[in-house]
Design an enzyme around this catalytic site. Structure first.
Site, mmCIF file in Angstrom:
data_model
loop_
_atom_site.group_PDB
_atom_site.id
_atom_site.type_symbol
_atom_site.label_atom_id
_atom_site.label_comp_id
_atom_site.label_asym_id
_atom_site.label_seq_id
_atom_site.Cartn_x
_atom_site.Cartn_y
_atom_site.Cartn_z
ATOM 1 N N LYS A 13 0.825 -1.216 0.000
ATOM 2 C CA LYS A 13 0.000 0.000 0.000
ATOM 3 C C LYS A 13 0.862 1.271 0.000
ATOM 4 O O LYS A 13 0.558 2.219 -0.716
ATOM 5 C CB LYS A 13 -0.888 -0.070 1.250
ATOM 6 C CG LYS A 13 -1.721 1.111 1.568
ATOM 7 C CD LYS A 13 -2.687 0.760 2.691
ATOM 8 C CE LYS A 13 -2.001 0.404 4.002
ATOM 9 N NZ LYS A 13 -1.560 1.582 4.780
ATOM 10 N N ARG A 88 -7.629 3.748 10.198
ATOM 11 C CA ARG A 88 -7.513 2.318 10.528
ATOM 12 C C ARG A 88 -8.723 1.831 11.302
ATOM 13 O O ARG A 88 -8.945 0.635 11.415
ATOM 14 C CB ARG A 88 -6.269 2.065 11.380
ATOM 15 C CG ARG A 88 -4.958 2.329 10.659
ATOM 16 C CD ARG A 88 -3.793 2.072 11.596
ATOM 17 N NE ARG A 88 -2.589 2.753 11.168
ATOM 18 C CZ ARG A 88 -1.730 2.257 10.288
ATOM 19 N NH1 ARG A 88 -1.942 1.091 9.737
ATOM 20 N NH2 ARG A 88 -0.649 2.942 9.950
ATOM 21 N N ARG A 160 13.149 -11.057 9.003
ATOM 22 C CA ARG A 160 12.693 -10.196 10.108
ATOM 23 C C ARG A 160 11.575 -10.917 10.862
ATOM 24 O O ARG A 160 10.765 -11.612 10.257
ATOM 25 C CB ARG A 160 12.163 -8.868 9.557
ATOM 26 C CG ARG A 160 13.235 -7.957 8.974
ATOM 27 C CD ARG A 160 12.599 -6.787 8.237
ATOM 28 N NE ARG A 160 11.678 -6.047 9.088
ATOM 29 C CZ ARG A 160 10.464 -5.625 8.716
ATOM 30 N NH1 ARG A 160 10.016 -5.881 7.509
ATOM 31 N NH2 ARG A 160 9.712 -4.958 9.543
#
Ligand SMILES: [Zn+2]
Length: 216
Positions: A13, A88, A160
């Site tokens: 995004k 959000r 990660r």
């Protein structure tokens, strides 16, 4: 042109947001950037936000929306803006709608980047980074030695923690729980919500997104 981006972490995004903003000739702004700028500039709201951050608290929506309103009223944003990570939750969607109404700026489109959980897991678990020189890789497995490493001893490729499948699946669940109501809220309020298939090459996904904003 005001564009709101929604999508799970890792769906691309942010990268697509940069490309869409460039194609539209408008800035892309993210909550974190606007917040840091306000803190740095020492505006009253920036100082208020800094107080929360210094105490290790989340900056409340009302403070962030105030800072966002000032950013949206700036001349650089007059032609439009791509908003990344600004909405959000449903209260944030409501707050942004109120700010835009006060500024008499309509929200043109909500771009909802979609990707299946398994595809996202596959994409992110294929990312590694050399623990010696920090070079990122795609499609190379963890525990491989980085043969061309500039460091001595040579570094090893590691994944990660955020990119581990369990972490990705967990983030996806959190995202879906938060975002499904946001999408429903936008649809119920008559917003133009365009779902963008986020699986594919950058240029292909970009073409889909530009079509949705009327620039395709
Ligand atoms: Zn290396």
């Amino acid at each position: 042109m005001i564009v709101v981006l929604l999508g799970p972490p890792g769906a691309g995004k942010g990268t697509q947001g940069e490309r869409i903003a460039a194609a539209l000739g408008v800035p892309k702004i993210a909550t974190g950037d606007v917040l840091r700028a306000a803190v740095k500039a020492g505006t009253p709201l920036g100082l208020e936000a800094k107080g929360y951050m210094d105490r290790g608290d989340l900056v409340p929506d009302v403070v962030i929306l105030g800072i966002m309103k000032q950013a949206l009223a700036a001349p650089e944003q007059a032609r439009g803006v791509v908003l990344d990570g600004v909405v959000r939750t449903v209260p944030q969607a409501e707050g942004l709608a109120a700010v835009l109404a006060e500024l008499h700026r309509p929200l043109d489109v909500v771009l909802l980047f979609t990707i299946a959980e398994d595809a996202l897991v596959a994409r992110l678990s294929g990312r590694t980074v050399c623990d010696g020189c920090q070079t990122p890789f795609t499609g190379r497995a963890p525990s491989e030695t980085h043969a061309e490493c500039a460091q001595s001893p040579k570094g090893t490729l590691v994944r990660r923690k955020d990119d581990e499948p369990d972490a990705v699946r967990n983030r996806m669940r959190v995202y879906e729980a938060q975002t499904a109501p946001v999408v429903a809220w936008y649809r119920a309020h008559g917003a133009n919500v365009a779902a963008i298939d986020a699986l594919g090459a950058l240029d292909v996904v970009q073409a889909r997104a530009l079509k949705a904003v009327g620039k395709g």
